[in-house]
Design a protein around this motif. Structure first.
Motif, mmCIF file in Angstrom:
data_model
loop_
_atom_site.group_PDB
_atom_site.id
_atom_site.type_symbol
_atom_site.label_atom_id
_atom_site.label_comp_id
_atom_site.label_asym_id
_atom_site.label_seq_id
_atom_site.Cartn_x
_atom_site.Cartn_y
_atom_site.Cartn_z
ATOM 1 N N TYR A 60 19.505 28.658 102.268
ATOM 2 C CA TYR A 60 18.193 29.060 101.733
ATOM 3 C C TYR A 60 18.168 29.095 100.206
ATOM 4 C CZ TYR A 60 17.089 30.207 106.546
ATOM 5 O OH TYR A 60 16.872 30.125 107.912
ATOM 6 N N MET A 61 18.671 28.003 99.623
ATOM 7 C CA MET A 61 18.714 27.900 98.175
ATOM 8 C C MET A 61 18.411 26.465 97.782
ATOM 9 S SD MET A 61 19.326 29.577 95.360
ATOM 10 C CE MET A 61 20.151 29.676 93.762
ATOM 11 N N ASN A 62 17.555 26.272 96.809
ATOM 12 C CA ASN A 62 17.321 24.946 96.262
ATOM 13 C C ASN A 62 18.650 24.388 95.772
ATOM 14 O OD1 ASN A 62 16.733 22.790 94.399
ATOM 15 N ND2 ASN A 62 14.653 23.558 94.196
ATOM 16 N N TRP A 63 19.036 23.239 96.294
ATOM 17 C CA TRP A 63 20.380 22.732 95.998
ATOM 18 C C TRP A 63 20.593 22.478 94.510
ATOM 19 C CZ3 TRP A 63 21.497 18.099 93.706
ATOM 20 C CH2 TRP A 63 20.482 17.134 93.670
ATOM 21 N N THR A 64 19.508 22.223 93.777
ATOM 22 C CA THR A 64 19.667 21.976 92.345
ATOM 23 C C THR A 64 20.027 23.250 91.586
ATOM 24 O OG1 THR A 64 17.302 22.331 91.872
ATOM 25 C CG2 THR A 64 17.992 20.094 92.448
ATOM 26 N N LEU A 65 19.814 24.400 92.200
ATOM 27 C CA LEU A 65 20.113 25.691 91.566
ATOM 28 C C LEU A 65 21.360 26.347 92.147
ATOM 29 C CD1 LEU A 65 16.490 27.163 91.499
ATOM 30 C CD2 LEU A 65 17.680 25.941 89.664
ATOM 31 N N LEU A 66 21.984 25.679 93.117
ATOM 32 C CA LEU A 66 23.105 26.287 93.830
ATOM 33 C C LEU A 66 24.263 26.631 92.898
ATOM 34 C CD1 LEU A 66 23.851 26.889 96.863
ATOM 35 C CD2 LEU A 66 25.187 24.777 96.766
ATOM 36 N N GLY A 67 24.664 25.665 92.061
ATOM 37 C CA GLY A 67 25.780 25.912 91.157
ATOM 38 C C GLY A 67 25.506 27.068 90.220
ATOM 39 N N GLU A 68 24.291 27.113 89.673
ATOM 40 C CA GLU A 68 23.913 28.205 88.779
ATOM 41 C C GLU A 68 23.999 29.551 89.491
ATOM 42 O OE1 GLU A 68 19.901 29.795 86.430
ATOM 43 O OE2 GLU A 68 20.017 27.713 87.116
ATOM 44 N N GLY A 69 23.585 29.578 90.753
ATOM 45 C CA GLY A 69 23.650 30.815 91.520
ATOM 46 C C GLY A 69 25.069 31.311 91.710
ATOM 47 N N TYR A 70 25.981 30.401 92.020
ATOM 48 C CA TYR A 70 27.383 30.788 92.185
ATOM 49 C C TYR A 70 27.993 31.285 90.877
ATOM 50 C CZ TYR A 70 27.864 29.382 97.024
ATOM 51 O OH TYR A 70 27.740 29.324 98.388
ATOM 52 N N VAL A 71 27.646 30.638 89.779
ATOM 53 C CA VAL A 71 28.125 31.078 88.471
ATOM 54 C C VAL A 71 27.605 32.483 88.161
ATOM 55 C CG1 VAL A 71 27.998 30.657 85.992
ATOM 56 C CG2 VAL A 71 28.424 28.748 87.546
ATOM 57 N N ASN A 72 26.330 32.724 88.443
ATOM 58 C CA ASN A 72 25.738 34.027 88.151
ATOM 59 C C ASN A 72 26.375 35.141 88.974
ATOM 60 O OD1 ASN A 72 24.000 32.982 86.239
ATOM 61 N ND2 ASN A 72 22.300 32.698 87.667
ATOM 62 N N MET A 73 26.691 34.867 90.241
ATOM 63 C CA MET A 73 27.360 35.906 91.033
ATOM 64 C C MET A 73 28.781 36.135 90.543
ATOM 65 S SD MET A 73 27.522 38.306 93.160
ATOM 66 C CE MET A 73 26.232 38.427 94.399
ATOM 67 N N SER A 74 29.454 35.089 90.099
ATOM 68 C CA SER A 74 30.797 35.254 89.539
ATOM 69 C C SER A 74 30.757 36.186 88.336
ATOM 70 C CB SER A 74 31.359 33.885 89.131
ATOM 71 O OG SER A 74 32.674 33.994 88.632
ATOM 72 N N LYS A 75 29.782 35.970 87.458
ATOM 73 C CA LYS A 75 29.631 36.834 86.290
ATOM 74 C C LYS A 75 29.311 38.265 86.711
ATOM 75 C CE LYS A 75 28.018 33.136 83.209
ATOM 76 N NZ LYS A 75 26.849 32.593 82.458
#
Length: 248
Positions: A160-175
């Motif tokens: 349930y995530m726009n694939w173009t934003l997936l990487g950004e989402g993972y980076v944000n949770m890491s932070k």
């Protein structure tokens, strides 16, 4: 209780290649519920096999009693279907109150009392794969909630995530996880959603302790074999990045 299957549910890259937060310096080993119990939430008809605090307490007991802990299996991990469908008044995730009457903090305390660690499941998108609340828009809130509960590992899915934003989402949770100040091992589903494209492995290594390479493992030898076959046929991708294969 059903037969216990313990697997290396996800293996890290060598320490120099993955997120350098002092975690997953050796392969992460433990038990993850999805392979056998999946999304069984029917505790009225199937109390011994449903997703509940009872199941994880029993697994912690078995891991100690049968020697798995002494062999290096240290994580008891919750997968999907544990939360309530609604966040609390402060926007925080909460466990289903009927199946987890003591809450995740109580469960973490129990698992820790056995000398083990607790893992939990979340999703980078607006919902988990099974339709429970995801972390989109709540990364810092959820990271702090997991830290407050005493969680030691986060398996972060990619539904349930726009694939173009997936990487950004993972980076944000890491932070967000790092911001809590608590050591929480970060297990990403990234780059699984990008298998048909070319994942940014440099970003993945900098963001995650380890990551998901292929499909779910199910309760059958054919499932395990399909994962090993995929791994063998993709050595040109795996070997240059120092991967070893694991089940999740």
């Amino acid at each position: 209780i059903a037969v216990l299957l313990l697997v290396v549910f996800s293996l890290s890259c060598p320490a120099a290649e993955a997120l350098d937060n002092g975690l997953a310096l050796t392969p992460t080993m433990g038990w993850l519920h999805w392979e056998r119990f999946m999304c069984n939430i029917n505790c009225d008809k199937d109390p011994d096999n449903c997703i509940s605090e009872k199941l994880y307490m029993q697994m912690a007991d078995v891991m100690v009693k049968e020697g798995w802990k002494d062999a290096g299996y240290e994580y008891v991990c919750i997968d999907d279907c544990w939360p309530s469908h609604d966040r609390d008044a402060k926007g925080r995730l909460q466990a289903d109150p009927r199946r987890f009457p003591g809450g995740i903090k109580k469960l973490a305390d129990y698992v820790h009392s056995k000398g083990l660690k607790l893992g939990i499941y979340g999703d980078v998108g607006k919902n988990t794969c099974a339709g429970y609340p995801g972390s989109l828009g709540y990364y810092e809130v959820d990271a702090q909630t997991f830290a407050d509960w005493g969680v030691d590992l986060l398996k972060f899915d990619g539904c349930y995530m726009n694939w173009t934003l997936l990487g950004e989402g993972y980076v944000n949770m890491s932070k967000a996880l790092n911001k809590t100040g608590k050591s929480i091992l970060y297990s990403c589903e990234w780059p699984l959603a990008f298998l048909c494209l070319q994942p940014n492995y440099t970003a993945i290594r900098e963001t995650c302790n380890h990551w998901r390479n292929y499909a779910d493992v199910y309760d059958s030898w054919s499932s395990v074999k399909s994962i090993s076959d995929w791994t063998a046929s993709h050595q040109d991708i795996i070997v240059p990045r120092g991967w070893t294969w694991g089940l999740e």
